[in-house]
Design a protein around this motif. Structure first.
Motif, PDB file in Angstrom:
ATOM      1  N   ALA A  22      -9.555  -7.575   0.468  1.00 46.61           N
ATOM      2  CA  ALA A  22      -8.158  -7.567  -0.266  1.00 46.61           C
ATOM      3  C   ALA A  22      -7.568  -6.215  -0.099  1.00 46.61           C
ATOM      4  N   ASN A  23      -6.296  -6.307   0.236  1.00 43.39           N
ATOM      5  CA  ASN A  23      -5.655  -5.236   0.411  1.00 43.39           C
ATOM      6  C   ASN A  23      -5.027  -4.519  -0.874  1.00 43.39           C
ATOM      7  N   HIS A  24      -5.872  -3.500  -1.274  1.00 46.08           N
ATOM      8  CA  HIS A  24      -5.314  -2.793  -2.244  1.00 46.08           C
ATOM      9  C   HIS A  24      -6.021  -1.279  -2.525  1.00 46.08           C
ATOM     10  N   PRO A  25      -5.416  -0.480  -3.087  1.00 48.34           N
ATOM     11  CA  PRO A  25      -5.780   0.915  -3.245  1.00 48.34           C
ATOM     12  C   PRO A  25      -7.139   1.012  -3.627  1.00 48.34           C
ATOM     13  N   ARG A  54      -1.311  -9.021   1.764  1.00 47.99           N
ATOM     14  CA  ARG A  54      -2.279  -9.220   0.922  1.00 47.99           C
ATOM     15  C   ARG A  54      -4.058  -8.790   1.307  1.00 47.99           C
ATOM     16  N   SER A  56      -6.547  -7.149   4.407  1.00 47.48           N
ATOM     17  CA  SER A  56      -6.650  -6.162   5.442  1.00 47.48           C
ATOM     18  C   SER A  56      -7.856  -6.528   6.245  1.00 47.48           C
ATOM     19  N   ASP A  80     -14.257  -7.530  -2.889  1.00 47.55           N
ATOM     20  CA  ASP A  80     -12.840  -7.526  -2.405  1.00 47.55           C
ATOM     21  C   ASP A  80     -13.209  -7.920  -0.923  1.00 47.55           C
TER      22      ASP A  80
END
Length: 103
Positions: A22-25, A54, A56, A80
């Motif tokens: 999942a693409n988030h910090p 959304r 990576s 993730d």
């Protein structure tokens, strides 16, 4: 120094792990932190968003030793992470990148 001595480390083959996340910090930190906490060296890292952003994809160049299958199972358990694929070290993502920088 980790459990593998430097001489043994040089003789080891390498593998590329392709990890969909999942693409988030913070997701990169979670994945790479898992390797760090287990004193497992990561030789190369590449991460790019895929599709609509959304997700990576992270590629890790790692030494292949007896601990790698367990490391893969641990990565697969991360919240993730949606998929992990293992490739030989000659996978194009790192060989093409290396050729680009040597040119």
């Amino acid at each position: 120094m980790n459990a593998v001595s430097r001489n043994e480390n040089q003789a080891l083959s390498r593998a590329v792990l392709e990890i969909d996340v999942a693409n988030h910090p913070g997701v990169m930190s979670h994945v790479v932190g898992l390797f760090s906490r287990r004193a497992y060296n990561v030789e190369g890292i590449l991460c790019l968003p895929v599709g609509d952003g959304r997700q990576s994809r992270i590629w890790l160049l790692v030494n292949e030793d007896q601990r790698l299958p367990q490391m893969i199972r641990q990565v697969e358990k991360l919240e993730d992470v949606s998929a992990v694929r293992r490739h030989h070290a000659d996978h194009a993502v790192f060989t093409d990148l290396e050729a680009f920088f040597q040119a």
